[in-house]
Scaffold this motif. Structure first.
Motif, PDB file in Angstrom:
ATOM      1  N   VAL A 110      32.474 -17.257  64.458  1.00  0.00           N
ATOM      2  CA  VAL A 110      31.493 -16.848  65.569  1.00  0.00           C
ATOM      3  C   VAL A 110      32.544 -16.291  66.770  1.00  0.00           C
ATOM      4  CG1 VAL A 110      29.890 -17.512  67.204  1.00  0.00           C
ATOM      5  CG2 VAL A 110      29.649 -18.175  64.650  1.00  0.00           C
ATOM      6  N   ALA A 111      33.357 -17.261  66.943  1.00  0.00           N
ATOM      7  CA  ALA A 111      34.205 -16.774  68.316  1.00  0.00           C
ATOM      8  C   ALA A 111      34.861 -15.514  67.954  1.00  0.00           C
ATOM      9  CB  ALA A 111      34.991 -17.872  68.599  1.00  0.00           C
ATOM     10  N   ALA A 112      35.510 -15.292  66.897  1.00  0.00           N
ATOM     11  CA  ALA A 112      36.232 -14.187  66.661  1.00  0.00           C
ATOM     12  C   ALA A 112      35.462 -13.071  66.316  1.00  0.00           C
ATOM     13  CB  ALA A 112      37.064 -14.527  64.915  1.00  0.00           C
ATOM     14  N   VAL A 113      34.300 -13.095  65.851  1.00  0.00           N
ATOM     15  CA  VAL A 113      33.372 -11.960  65.960  1.00  0.00           C
ATOM     16  C   VAL A 113      33.016 -11.647  67.504  1.00  0.00           C
ATOM     17  CG1 VAL A 113      30.969 -11.119  65.076  1.00  0.00           C
ATOM     18  CG2 VAL A 113      32.448 -12.443  63.434  1.00  0.00           C
TER      19      VAL A 113
ATOM     20  N   ILE B 269      35.795  -9.623  68.997  1.00  0.00           N
ATOM     21  CA  ILE B 269      36.028  -8.158  68.396  1.00  0.00           C
ATOM     22  C   ILE B 269      34.764  -7.482  68.685  1.00  0.00           C
ATOM     23  CG2 ILE B 269      35.156  -8.536  66.122  1.00  0.00           C
ATOM     24  CD1 ILE B 269      38.115  -6.706  66.729  1.00  0.00           C
ATOM     25  N   SER B 270      33.608  -7.795  68.794  1.00  0.00           N
ATOM     26  CA  SER B 270      32.544  -7.125  68.945  1.00  0.00           C
ATOM     27  C   SER B 270      32.578  -6.436  70.513  1.00  0.00           C
ATOM     28  CB  SER B 270      31.140  -7.739  69.104  1.00  0.00           C
ATOM     29  OG  SER B 270      31.053  -8.823  70.004  1.00  0.00           O
ATOM     30  N   SER B 271      33.444  -6.689  71.299  1.00  0.00           N
ATOM     31  CA  SER B 271      33.965  -6.111  72.616  1.00  0.00           C
ATOM     32  C   SER B 271      34.541  -4.944  72.373  1.00  0.00           C
ATOM     33  CB  SER B 271      34.425  -7.011  73.845  1.00  0.00           C
ATOM     34  OG  SER B 271      35.733  -7.555  73.265  1.00  0.00           O
ATOM     35  N   THR B 272      35.156  -4.674  71.218  1.00  0.00           N
ATOM     36  CA  THR B 272      35.854  -3.318  71.010  1.00  0.00           C
ATOM     37  C   THR B 272      35.209  -2.566  70.061  1.00  0.00           C
ATOM     38  OG1 THR B 272      38.009  -4.701  71.392  1.00  0.00           O
ATOM     39  CG2 THR B 272      38.157  -2.717  69.990  1.00  0.00           C
ATOM     40  N   VAL B 273      34.714  -3.518  68.897  1.00  0.00           N
ATOM     41  CA  VAL B 273      34.103  -2.476  67.909  1.00  0.00           C
ATOM     42  C   VAL B 273      32.638  -3.069  67.796  1.00  0.00           C
ATOM     43  CG1 VAL B 273      34.004  -1.912  65.394  1.00  0.00           C
ATOM     44  CG2 VAL B 273      36.276  -2.340  66.555  1.00  0.00           C
ATOM     45  N   PRO B 274      31.515  -2.302  67.824  1.00  0.00           N
ATOM     46  CA  PRO B 274      30.243  -2.796  67.898  1.00  0.00           C
ATOM     47  C   PRO B 274      29.657  -3.486  66.556  1.00  0.00           C
ATOM     48  CG  PRO B 274      30.256  -0.235  67.681  1.00  0.00           C
ATOM     49  CD  PRO B 274      31.600  -0.725  68.095  1.00  0.00           C
ATOM     50  N   PRO B 275      28.806  -4.154  66.435  1.00  0.00           N
ATOM     51  CA  PRO B 275      28.553  -4.976  65.302  1.00  0.00           C
ATOM     52  C   PRO B 275      28.192  -4.473  64.066  1.00  0.00           C
ATOM     53  CG  PRO B 275      27.847  -6.139  67.224  1.00  0.00           C
ATOM     54  CD  PRO B 275      28.227  -4.905  67.612  1.00  0.00           C
TER      55      PRO B 275
ATOM     56  N   VAL C 269      30.412 -16.679  55.822  1.00  0.00           N
ATOM     57  CA  VAL C 269      28.890 -16.194  55.884  1.00  0.00           C
ATOM     58  C   VAL C 269      28.106 -16.876  56.994  1.00  0.00           C
ATOM     59  CG1 VAL C 269      26.961 -15.832  54.192  1.00  0.00           C
ATOM     60  CG2 VAL C 269      29.031 -15.280  53.185  1.00  0.00           C
ATOM     61  N   GLU C 270      28.339 -17.965  57.082  1.00  0.00           N
ATOM     62  CA  GLU C 270      27.467 -18.728  57.668  1.00  0.00           C
ATOM     63  C   GLU C 270      27.930 -18.293  59.300  1.00  0.00           C
ATOM     64  OE1 GLU C 270      26.900 -23.197  59.334  1.00  0.00           O
ATOM     65  OE2 GLU C 270      27.702 -23.065  57.596  1.00  0.00           O
ATOM     66  N   GLY C 271      29.223 -18.231  59.387  1.00  0.00           N
ATOM     67  CA  GLY C 271      29.571 -17.634  60.849  1.00  0.00           C
ATOM     68  C   GLY C 271      29.052 -16.296  61.201  1.00  0.00           C
ATOM     69  N   VAL C 272      29.244 -15.447  59.946  1.00  0.00           N
ATOM     70  CA  VAL C 272      28.837 -14.150  60.490  1.00  0.00           C
ATOM     71  C   VAL C 272      27.180 -14.076  60.689  1.00  0.00           C
ATOM     72  CG1 VAL C 272      28.321 -11.701  59.577  1.00  0.00           C
ATOM     73  CG2 VAL C 272      30.770 -12.957  59.324  1.00  0.00           C
ATOM     74  N   ARG C 273      26.476 -14.905  59.929  1.00  0.00           N
ATOM     75  CA  ARG C 273      25.096 -14.798  60.252  1.00  0.00           C
ATOM     76  C   ARG C 273      24.788 -15.475  61.574  1.00  0.00           C
ATOM     77  NH1 ARG C 273      23.521 -17.368  54.239  1.00  0.00           N
ATOM     78  NH2 ARG C 273      23.367 -15.274  53.124  1.00  0.00           N
TER      79      ARG C 273
ATOM     80  N   ALA D  95      23.302 -14.260  67.372  1.00  0.00           N
ATOM     81  CA  ALA D  95      23.303 -14.382  68.639  1.00  0.00           C
ATOM     82  C   ALA D  95      23.778 -13.044  69.384  1.00  0.00           C
ATOM     83  CB  ALA D  95      25.114 -15.128  68.709  1.00  0.00           C
ATOM     84  N   LEU D  96      24.229 -11.891  68.699  1.00  0.00           N
ATOM     85  CA  LEU D  96      24.465 -10.733  69.405  1.00  0.00           C
ATOM     86  C   LEU D  96      23.236  -9.988  69.240  1.00  0.00           C
ATOM     87  CD1 LEU D  96      27.950  -9.895  67.452  1.00  0.00           C
ATOM     88  CD2 LEU D  96      27.814 -10.485  69.815  1.00  0.00           C
ATOM     89  N   LYS D  97      22.319 -10.225  68.442  1.00  0.00           N
ATOM     90  CA  LYS D  97      21.000  -9.511  68.670  1.00  0.00           C
ATOM     91  C   LYS D  97      20.379 -10.164  69.816  1.00  0.00           C
ATOM     92  CE  LYS D  97      20.466  -8.491  63.664  1.00  0.00           C
ATOM     93  NZ  LYS D  97      19.667  -8.787  62.385  1.00  0.00           N
TER      94      LYS D  97
END
Length: 328
Positions: free
Chosen positions: A274-277, A280-286, A313-317, A322-324
């Motif tokens: 989750v933390a890594a996503v 990176i989402s501040s640079t590349v949109p989800p 998979v759990e972390g990405v979900r 959270a990002l939504k």
């Protein structure tokens, strides 16, 4: 945002489960079973690798490359112009490959991975991507005794492998990944690489992925964004410098975000993913992220690979929700 894998998957189960693939290979080499019997075992282990990915919840899978002796030999044995030599170390890993030797004009004779792709697709309820070793990696890990220069050799390989990509696309492969870990180690050959990528992908109608790993793309970024690929895979573990590399220019394509350590048995927590996503989402949109291991998982024990995929998979979900919520 989806989850995917880079390519290979452990072939040997954890003890005390019997290693039927290794046993079958040894029996085949001793002449105790025929090729058909070996292929049946490869089918079984491939189905198991597919099942592991599906049960983990991975969105875009591969066949696990169970049938591959290694990433070089699997192609060189079936291309014209090569013979196979002794063992060489694969980059800085603890695995080895048999060195291809180019002794004549390289050419594509017939499909190499099409049957593997169609088998995997028939046994998966999720999309399957095909994987092909790229010409720079195959060229730099081979011994060239025929072509005068590396450039001529790599371009010849690109022309040959273009036949494989076209055959995969004709067989229905909607996503084709080209593995080029050598780019991270041969940045001085980027001009050759860029020309080869144009030759390799010419006329191929599919979503194309360039997978790089075992290093960073510093020195060839943002140039790689102009290559004929829809998705660029970057290793943020061995290539930790990629975090800084991306700050050099906007990332305009889809990123295969290699954040799960494919060479360490420690299983990441979903919270780490989750933390890594989030970072990176501040640079590349989800919507332009494919979250993945840093490289193929074959280097890991089978159970560890399975647990890592589930954590991914759990972390990405969790991160996706959270990002939504943050955008709402």
């Amino acid at each position: 945002m989806i989850t995917t894998v880079v390519g290979n998957y452990p072939k040997i189960p954890d003890l005390p489960a019997p290693g039927k693939w290794r046993s079958a290979v040894e029996k085949f080499q001793k002449g105790q079973i025929d090729e058909a019997a070996l292929r049946r075992v490869e089918d079984e282990v491939t189905v198991e690798a597919i099942r592991d990915q599906l049960e983990a919840g991975v969105d875009l899978i591969t066949d696990g490359q169970i049938r591959w002796e290694d990433a070089q030999t699997h192609f060189a044995r079936r291309l014209r112009g090569f013979h196979i030599n002794g063992l060489q170390r694969y980059f800085d890993t603890n695995v080895y490959f048999r060195e291809p030797v180019a002794e004549g004009e390289v050419g594509w004779a017939e499909p190499i991975t099409v049957a593997e792709y169609t088998f995997a697709r028939a046994h998966s309820t999720k999309p399957v991507k095909a994987v092909v070793t790229g010409p720079l990696t195959l060229g730099t890990l081979s011994r060239n005794t025929f072509y005068p220069t590396l450039r001529e050799f790599v371009l010849a390989l690109a022309r040959a492998l273009n036949g494989e990509l076209r055959a995969l696309a004709a067989a229905g492969a909607e996503v084709i990944q080209v593995d080029e870990p050598a780019l991270c180690r041969h940045k001085q050959d980027y001009a050759v690489f860029a020309d080869a990528m144009g030759v390799l992908t010419a006329g191929v109608r599919a979503t194309l992925v360039l997978a790089t790993y075992f290093g960073d793309l510093g020195g060839v970024y943002p140039q790689v964004l102009s290559l004929p690929f829809d998705i660029i895979g970057m290793d943020f573990v061995a290539g930790h410098r990629n975090w800084d590399v991306l700050s050099g220019a906007p990332f305009t394509k889809t990123l295969m975000f290699g954040i799960l350590d494919a060479r360490n048995t420690r299983v990441e927590t979903p919270e780490e993913i989750v933390a890594a996503v989030r970072r990176i989402s501040s640079t590349v949109p989800p919507e332009r992220l494919q979250v993945a291991p840093s490289a193929g998982l074959e280097f890991l024990p089978h159970g560890v690979a399975r647990r890592k995929l589930r954590a991914l998979v759990e972390g990405v979900r969790t991160a996706s929700e959270a990002l939504k919520g943050a955008r709402a």
